[in-house]
Design a protein around this motif. Structure first.
Motif, mmCIF file in Angstrom:
data_model
loop_
_atom_site.group_PDB
_atom_site.id
_atom_site.type_symbol
_atom_site.label_atom_id
_atom_site.label_comp_id
_atom_site.label_asym_id
_atom_site.label_seq_id
_atom_site.Cartn_x
_atom_site.Cartn_y
_atom_site.Cartn_z
ATOM 1 N N PHE A 112 0.820 -1.212 0.000
ATOM 2 C CA PHE A 112 0.000 0.000 0.000
ATOM 3 C C PHE A 112 0.855 1.265 0.000
ATOM 4 N N MET A 113 1.848 1.313 -0.864
ATOM 5 C CA MET A 113 2.680 2.505 -0.993
ATOM 6 C C MET A 113 1.865 3.600 -1.667
ATOM 7 N N TYR A 114 1.564 4.666 -0.935
ATOM 8 C CA TYR A 114 0.652 5.683 -1.435
ATOM 9 C C TYR A 114 1.367 6.657 -2.370
ATOM 10 N N ARG A 115 1.134 6.493 -3.672
ATOM 11 C CA ARG A 115 1.590 7.402 -4.713
ATOM 12 C C ARG A 115 3.104 7.632 -4.702
ATOM 13 N N ARG A 116 3.864 6.594 -4.496
ATOM 14 C CA ARG A 116 5.327 6.707 -4.535
ATOM 15 C C ARG A 116 5.942 5.339 -4.773
ATOM 16 N N GLY A 117 7.225 5.342 -5.159
ATOM 17 C CA GLY A 117 7.951 4.097 -5.379
ATOM 18 C C GLY A 117 9.389 4.246 -4.934
ATOM 19 N N ALA A 118 10.095 3.106 -4.812
ATOM 20 C CA ALA A 118 11.471 3.134 -4.319
ATOM 21 C C ALA A 118 12.264 1.974 -4.897
ATOM 22 N N ALA A 119 13.584 2.179 -4.982
ATOM 23 C CA ALA A 119 14.485 1.129 -5.459
ATOM 24 C C ALA A 119 15.853 1.304 -4.821
ATOM 25 N N VAL A 120 16.544 0.182 -4.610
ATOM 26 C CA VAL A 120 17.940 0.175 -4.179
ATOM 27 C C VAL A 120 18.794 -0.041 -5.417
ATOM 28 N N MET A 121 19.813 0.802 -5.604
ATOM 29 C CA MET A 121 20.651 0.716 -6.787
ATOM 30 C C MET A 121 21.835 -0.220 -6.543
ATOM 31 N N THR A 122 22.491 -0.641 -7.627
ATOM 32 C CA THR A 122 23.602 -1.581 -7.486
ATOM 33 C C THR A 122 24.810 -0.960 -6.794
ATOM 34 N N ASP A 123 24.881 0.368 -6.725
ATOM 35 C CA ASP A 123 25.973 1.006 -5.985
ATOM 36 C C ASP A 123 25.636 1.191 -4.510
ATOM 37 N N GLY A 124 24.468 0.676 -4.073
ATOM 38 C CA GLY A 124 24.089 0.744 -2.669
ATOM 39 C C GLY A 124 23.332 1.988 -2.276
ATOM 40 N N SER A 125 23.067 2.893 -3.217
ATOM 41 C CA SER A 125 22.263 4.078 -2.923
ATOM 42 C C SER A 125 20.782 3.744 -3.088
ATOM 43 N N VAL A 126 19.904 4.667 -2.650
ATOM 44 C CA VAL A 126 18.458 4.453 -2.706
ATOM 45 C C VAL A 126 17.809 5.590 -3.475
ATOM 46 N N ARG A 127 16.805 5.260 -4.285
ATOM 47 C CA ARG A 127 16.032 6.258 -5.024
ATOM 48 C C ARG A 127 14.563 6.180 -4.616
ATOM 49 N N TRP A 128 13.973 7.362 -4.396
ATOM 50 C CA TRP A 128 12.533 7.491 -4.163
ATOM 51 C C TRP A 128 11.951 8.398 -5.233
ATOM 52 N N TRP A 129 10.675 8.202 -5.544
ATOM 53 C CA TRP A 129 9.975 9.120 -6.435
ATOM 54 C C TRP A 129 8.501 9.179 -6.035
ATOM 55 N N GLY A 130 7.803 10.200 -6.555
ATOM 56 C CA GLY A 130 6.383 10.347 -6.274
ATOM 57 C C GLY A 130 6.098 11.295 -5.128
ATOM 58 N N ARG A 131 5.020 11.040 -4.416
ATOM 59 C CA ARG A 131 4.527 11.895 -3.344
ATOM 60 C C ARG A 131 5.611 12.123 -2.283
ATOM 61 N N GLY A 132 5.757 13.376 -1.848
ATOM 62 C CA GLY A 132 6.864 13.718 -0.963
ATOM 63 C C GLY A 132 6.495 14.019 0.472
#
Length: 554
Positions: free
Chosen positions: A122-142
Motif C-alpha cells: 500500500f505505498m501511497y503514490r510513490r515508489g522506491a528502489a535500491v541501486m547496485t551502488d548501494g544508494s536508494v532512489r525514491w519518487w512520487g509523493r513527498g
C-alpha cells in the motif's frame, strides 16, 4: 669407443588397449577416451586404470561433458563439466578460483538491485528502489519526509537520491509504510528509519519527525545497538499508527513505536520511543505482522514453534479466542498436535502458516471465504486448508482474498473476486475454497515462482512471475495497472504483462484504492512500472496513467 646403454628412451604408441598383448614400460595405449603409459615390463591383462602398472598420460574429455554447450575444466583434482549458462550471463571466476556463470554486476546509480518490499502493498503514490551502488532512489509523493531528502516537496516526477550520511554502508533493503515512514537495512545490518514519528517509531527517544535517514542501530539506548538486523516485518494496512519490528542475526526480535494493542510484545500497551527486545523469544528465524494500527505479530522459532501476540478481535492470533495478547504465546493447536511451522504470514484480519510437510493452515476473519474453508465463518484456531503449498499471499487491507503458490508451480485462490481478481473463471463470484487460477477456461496458470496482490477497497488485482521471467496479471485495471495494454476494469483470467525481450526477476505492487501500479525489476537492472500516475507515482512529467510497463529513468 665405449658404448653407453640408455635403455628405452622413446614412448611407443600401441593404439587401443588390448588385454591379450604384453606391454613394456613406456608403451602408450588408448583406453576409455584417455591415454595411459605402461610403467612395468611384461604387463598383460592389467587395465590401464590400475596405477601399479600404468600412469595417466593424457586425460581425455569423453564422458565428462555430455550436453550441448557444456564446457570442460579442471577442478583441481580431475576434469569436470560446467553446464551452459542462461541468456545474459557471463563466464566469471568464483572465490574458489573455478569458472561459473553469473550476471555481470556493475555498481551503478542507474541500475537497480532491489525494489520496494512487496509485503507492504500500500505505498501511497510513490515508489522506491535500491541501486547496485548501494544508494536508494525514491519518487512520487513527498509528504511526511518519506523521500529522506530533508523536505516535503509535493511530488518528485523523477527519482531522487536518499540523503544517507557519508560512509554509510551500501543499502540492501528498502520499505515504505504507506504514507508515513521509510526504513532501510544496510550491508552491515544497521537499521535506518525516517519520516513521520508521532509514536516514537524512529527509535530516537522522542516524537519529532525525522527528515533524513536515522541510524537506529547506532543509538545505545536501542536494544538493536551492536546487533545485526537481518529482516524487517512490514504491516499490511494504510494507517498512521506506525511501529517497527525487526529480526536480528542472533535470533532476537525487537520492536518500537505504537503499542495500542500490545503489538510491541512488552506485556502492556505503552508506546516505546526506543527499540526494546521482545521477551520470551529466542532462536527466531522468521517474523511477520498484520495490520498497521490493529497489529497482530508472529514469529517462528528454529524448532518450528509459532508465537503470536497483539490485536485479536477476529481471532487472527490463532489462540482459540478473541482475547488480545500483550506478550508472545504459542498457538495451542500447533503445540498440541506437534506441528512444526516453517512459514507464516499475516493480513489485516487473518493469518496463515505452512508446516514442514507443506500443509497450509488459515485462521481469523473469513467474511469473503478468504480462509479457504468453513464457508464464511470466522475461525479462531488454525485449520488445514490445503496441501502441497510452497507459499501464500494474503496481503490485503479489505475485500479479503488469498493466493497460494503450490509446490508444482500452480496458483490457487479463494475469497473476494471483485473485477475477476482471483483469475479462476469468467465471473466475479467470491470463492470459499481454493480454486485453481487460469489463463483461460481450460488452461491453468503454471510454472509460477512468486505471486503478489494490490489494490484496496474492491479494486483488487494480482500479478504472478513465472520461471522464465514472464509476468501474468489479472483483475482490476482501470488505471492500467495490469500492464496488458488495457484500461478495462474487469479482467477474468491471467494474461501476460507486455515486457519485451527481458526477464523479470522481482515484482511489487504500488498504490491504494483504484490507484494501483506495479514495479518490475528486470534482469539487467532496469525498473519498469505500470498504472496510476498521480503525484508522480509513475515518475514522469504529466501524471498520465499508463497501461503497459514504462521504464523508470534513474
Amino acid at each position: 669407443m665405449a658404448t653407453v646403454t640408455l635403455g628405452k628412451i622413446a614412448f611407443a604408441w600401441r593404439g587401443l588397449f588390448d588385454p591379450n598383448f604384453s606391454y613394456a614400460a613406456q608403451d602408450v595405449v588408448h583406453y576409455n577416451g584417455s591415454a595411459y603409459v605402461c610403467t612395468v615390463d611384461d604387463t598383460q591383462g592389467v587395465l590401464p586404470t590400475v596405477t601399479a602398472a600404468w600412469d595417466l598420460f593424457a586425460q581425455g574429455a569423453r564422458d565428462i561433458a555430455s550436453g550441448a554447450g557444456e564446457l570442460v575444466f579442471h577442478d583441481g583434482s580431475t576434469l569436470a563439466a560446467l553446464t551452459p549458462g542462461e541468456t545474459g550471463q557471463v563466464l566469471t571466476i568464483s572465490a574458489q578460483g573455478l569458472p561459473e556463470w553469473s550476471i555481470l554486476t556493475v555498481r551503478s546509480g542507474t541500475k537497480a538491485l532491489a525494489i520496494q518490499d512487496a509485503e507492504q502493498p500500500f505505498m501511497y503514490r510513490r515508489g522506491a528502489a535500491v541501486m547496485t551502488d548501494g544508494s536508494v532512489r525514491w519518487w512520487g509523493r513527498g509528504e511526511n519526509w518519506m523521500h529522506g531528502t530533508g523536505n516535503q516537496t509535493a511530488d518528485r516526477s523523477y527519482p531522487v537520491s536518499v540523503a544517507f550520511p557519508p560512509n554509510t554502508p551500501a543499502i540492501k533493503y528498502i520499505c515504505g509504510a504507506h504514507d508515513f515512514a521509510s526504513v532501510a537495512i544496510d550491508a552491515n545490518g544497521q537499521f535506518w528509519v525516517w519520516g513521520q514519528n508521532d509514536y516514537g517509531d524512529v527509535g530516537r527517544g522522542d516524537t519529532a519527525d525525522q527528515r533524513v535517514p536515522y541510524n537506529a542501530s547506532g543509538n545505545s539506548s536501542n536494544s538493536i545497538y551492536g546487533k545485526v538486523v537481518i529482516a524487517y516485518a512490514p504491516m499490511a494496512s494504510p494507517q498512521n499508527y506506525i511501529s517497527h519490528m525487526v529480526l536480528c542475526s542472533d535470533g532476537t526480535v525487537h520492536t518500537c513505536g505504537y503499542n495500542g494493542y500490545g503489538q510491541l510484545g512488552q506485556g502492556d500497551t505503552t508506546n516505546r520511543y526506543n527499540f526494546v527486545q521482545v521477551p520470551m523469544l529466542s532462536n527466531i528465524v522468521q517474523i511477520a505482522r498484520g495490520g498497521e494500527r490493529y497489529t497482530s505479530c508472529y514469529a517462528i522459532k528454529a524448532d518450528g514453534t509459532l508465537y503470536s501476540w497483539g490485536y485479536n478481535a477476529e481471532g487472527q492470533l490463532g489462540s482459540g479466542d478473541t482475547t488480545q495478547r500483550n506478550i508472545p504465546m504459542t498457538l495451542p493447536y500447533f503445540a498440541n498436535n506437534s506441528i512444526e511451522i516453517k512459514r507464516v504470514g499475516g493480513s489485516r484480519q487473518y493469518a496463515w502458516a505452512i508446516d514442514t510437510n507443506n500443509k497450509l493452515y488459515t485462521w481469523g476473519y473469513n467474511g469473503y471465504g478468504n480462509l479457504g474453508h468453513s464457508g464464511t465463518s470466522n475461525n479462531y484456531s488454525p485449520t488445514q486448508a490445503l496441501t502441497n503449498v510452497a507459499d501464500c499471499n494474503s496481503r490485503c487491507e479489505s475485500y479479503h482474498r488469498t493466493y497460494v503458490l503450490r509446490t508444482d508451480g500452480t496458483v490457487w485462490a479463494t475469497g473476494d473476486n471483485s473485477y475477476g481478481c482471483l483469475g479462476v473463471a469468467a465471473d466475479t463470484t467470491d470463492r470459499s475454497s481454493f480454486t485453481q487460477c487460469r489463463i483461460n477456461a481450460s488452461t491453468p496458470l503454471t510454472n509460477i515462482t512468486k505471486i503478489i496482490q494490490g489494490g484496496t477497497g474492491s479494486y483488487n488485482y494480482a500479478v504472478a512471475l513465472d520461471d522464465e521471467g514472464i509476468c501474468w496479471s489479472v483483475g482490476y485495471s482501470g488505471n492500467g495497472q495490469l500492464g496488458r495494454g488495457t484500461y478495462d476494469g474487469t479482467n477474468y483470467y491471467f494474461a501476460p504483462v507486455l515486457i519485451h525481450r527481458r526477464r523479470v526477476v522481482d515484482i511489487a505492487p504500488l498504490g491504494t484504492g483504484s490507484e494501483g501500479g506495479v514495479l518490475f525489476l528486470l534482469d539487467d537492472g532496469q525498473v519498469y512500472q505500470t498504472g496510476y500516475a498521480g503525484e508522480a507515482q509513475l515518475p514522469e512529467d504529466d501524471s498520465e496513467n499508463i497501461s503497459v510497463p514504462m521504464q523508470v529513468i534513474f
